[in-house]
Write an enzyme that holds these catalytic residues in place. Structure first.
Site, PDB file in Angstrom:
ATOM      1  CG  ASP A 104      62.140 -17.932  22.295  1.00 27.70           C
ATOM      2  OD1 ASP A 104      62.156 -19.002  21.651  1.00 27.70           O
ATOM      3  OD2 ASP A 104      62.048 -16.819  21.755  1.00 27.70           O
ATOM      4  CG  ASP A 318      62.398 -23.370  18.726  1.00 27.25           C
ATOM      5  OD1 ASP A 318      62.592 -23.186  19.937  1.00 27.25           O
ATOM      6  OD2 ASP A 318      61.590 -22.702  18.067  1.00 27.25           O
TER       7      ASP A 318
END
Length: 442
Positions: A104, A318
Site C-alpha cells: 500500500d 496510487d
C-alpha cells in the site's frame, strides 16, 4: 488511550485522520541488514491477489480503495475489485512465520495480526505470536520510536506514560475502506526471498502488532499491510540507510497471472532514454504530483478551465486505486473532446458508481493520442491504457469523473510503466516499459 478520529463523509468527499504530520524527513532506524546484492538494493515479487500464484483464493470482493485516512485525502466511494491489490510475501520472527501482506503506497505502517487477539479477522495462515519469537522486541511509550506515530501519540497516552513509562506503545490506524488495526509497536526481524533467489534479512524493523483488527472487505486471508508511503515508519524509510537511500520502483504487468516486481534502494533507479521525471509535492505520506493538463490529439485541455491558479498537489499516484479519477470539470471536457473525435455512438455510463464514457461497440477502437502533462514539462502517453472492454458490449474509458479538485493516477494507468519514487531527491520518474521483459532481466 488514543481514539480513532475521522470526519464523516460528505458526498464523494474527504475523510480525515492526522498521522505523521510533523515529520517530513525520515527517521534513521537501527535496523541492520544482510543483503546478498552487491549493489546494496534488492527486488521482490508482487503477486496479483487473484493470481493462480497467490496464496489467497480467487474471490472477487467489491470494495473501496485501501488507503490511510489522512489530511487532504480524496476518498472515492467507488467499488473496486480486489484483484488489483498486490501481495508481497515475507517472513517474520525467529523461528520465521510467513506473512502475506497487501502492499500500500497510500499508508506507512507495516503491520500484521498478532496474538493474543482481542478481535482478529479469520485467516487460514494463522496469526503471528510475538511470544514465540526470540527476536521480538517490545517498544515502550517512552521510546523515541513511539513518537514517530505523530499525532497518534496522544495526550492520553502521554499521561499514562508519565506514570507508567514501561507502558506499551499503542498505535491506532484507520483506512478509508473502514479497515482498522489497533495494537502495540514492536521490532522484529523480517526476511524475504529476492527475485534473484537470495534471502534478504532485515533486523529490528518497527511494525504494528495488531491485536484488535477489522478488515472490512477481507477474503479471510489477508494478514496485514506493508506500507510504502513517505513517513518514517514506512518500509521504504526504515530500510533506506541500508539499501542506498529512500527510493523504490515497480514495473506492474497487465496480466494478473504473472508476477510483477518491486525494487528497493540501489538498482531501483529509472534511467536512460524515454524517462520523464517530475517533482513530488511535499507530503508526509502520499505521493502527489502537479498535472498541468491532458492532450487529446493536437488539443490541450488544461487541468483548470477557469483560469484559477493550478493546485500543486492535484494528482495522487496510487497503485492501490485501480481506476484513474479526474475532477468533474476536466472529465467532462475529456468526454466532449473524445465524443467529437470518435465517430461512434457513446453514452456516459456508471462504472462502480462513478461516471465514465462508453463507446457502443464490440470491436476494439483506436483513440486519438492521449497524454498526461506535468507542470514544468514532460508527458506520459496514455493512449493504449485508457480503454477497457465492458461486459455489455461496450468499450469504456478507465477514467472516471468526480466532484473534487484533484484526482488519482490509478493502477490501470501504471501497467507497463517503470515508475520510480526517489524520496531523497523528491521526484518520481516514469518510463514506458515492457514490464514482463524488464522484470525478467532485472
Amino acid at each position: 488511550m488514543a481514539t480513532i478520529c475521522s470526519l464523516p463523509r460528505i458526498s464523494h468527499t474527504i475523510v480525515v485522520i492526522t498521522l505523521f504530520f510533523f515529520h517530513l524527513g525520515y527517521y534513521i532506524v537501527t535496523a541492520t541488514t544482510n543483503i546478498h546484492n552487491i549493489k546494496g538494493g534488492f527486488s521482490a515479487h508482487l503477486i496479483h491477489k487473484n493470481s493462480p500464484k497467490s496464496p489467497l483464493p480467487k474471490q472477487r470482493n467489491n470494495k473501496v480503495s485501501r488507503r490511510l485516512i489522512g489530511p487532504d485525502v480524496l476518498e472515492a466511494p467507488m467499488k473496486l475489485d480486489t484483484n488489483f491489490e498486490r501481495i508481497m510475501k515475507f517472513s517474520m520472527g525467529t523461528p520465521p512465520i510467513d506473512i502475506h501482506a497487501i502492499t500500500d503506497s497510500g499508508s506507512d505502517l507495516v503491520w500484521t495480526q498478532c496474538e493474543p487477539c482481542n478481535a482478529c479477522y479469520k485467516t487460514k495462515f494463522g496469526v503471528f505470536d510475538p511470544r514465540n519469537s526470540s527476536t521480538y522486541k517490545n517498544i515502550t511509550c517512552r521510546s523515541g520510536d513511539c513518537r514517530l506515530l505523530g499525532e497518534s501519540y496522544t495526550s492520553s497516552l502521554a499521561r499514562v506514560c508519565k506514570k507508567e513509562p514501561s507502558t506499551n506503545c499503542v498505535y491506532m490506524y484507520s483506512y478509508a475502506d473502514g479497515t482498522y488495526t489497533v495494537g502495540n509497536l514492536g521490532r522484529e526481524t523480517i526476511s524475504l526471498k529476492s527475485t534473484t533467489g537470495n534471502i534478504v534479512i532485515l533486523k529490528d524493523i518497527i511494525f504494528g502488532c495488531g491485536t484488535t483488527n477489522n478488515d472490512t472487505f477481507s477474503t479471510g486471508n489477508e494478514m496485514g499491510v506493508i506500507g510504502l508511503g513517505r513517513g518514517p515508519l514506512s518500509f521504504v524509510s526504515q530500510i533506506a540507510p541500508y539499501v542506498g537511500g529512500r527510493r523504490f520502483s515497480h514495473c506492474l504487468v497487465q496480466d494478473p497471472n504473472l508476477e510483477s516486481n518491486i525494487y528497493f534502494g540501489n538498482g531501483s533507479e529509472v534511467l536512460d532514454e524515454g524517462v520523464v521525471t517530475t517533482p513530488l509535492v511535499d507530503h508526509t505520506t502520499f505521493y502527489y504530483v502537479t498535472v498541468s493538463g491532458i492532450s487529446i490529439g493536437n488539443d490541450f485541455l488544461p487541468f483548470n478551465s477557469n483560469g484559477t491558479l493550478l493546485k500543486k498537489d492535484n494528482m495522487l499516484i496510487d497503485s492501490g486505486t485501480p481506476f484513474p479519477r479526474l475532477p468533474k470539470d476536466l472529465f467532462d471536457r475529456v468526454v466532449t473532446k473524445l465524443q467529437k473525435a470518435v465517430p461512434l455512438k457513446s453514452v456516459v455510463n456508471k462504472i462502480y458508481g462513478l461516471d465514465t464514457l462508453c463507446f457502443i461497440t464490440t470491436t476494439p477502437l483506436e483513440l486519438p493520442r492521449i497524454a498526461l502533462h506535468f507542470e514544468g514539462g514532460g508527458e506520459v502517453l496514455l493512449s493504449n491504457k485508457v480503454l477497457t472492454a465492458h461486459e455489455n458490449g461496450m468499450y469504456c474509458l478507465v477514467f472516471v469523473g468526480g466532484t473534487d479538485d484533484f484526482g488519482y493516477f490509478g493502477g490501470m494507468l501504471q501497467t507497463d510503466l517503470l515508475i520510480g519514487f526517489d524520496l531523497d531527491k523528491n521526484v518520481v520518474s516514469f518510463k514506458p516499459t515492457d514490464c514482463i521483459d524488464y522484470n525478467k532481466n532485472n
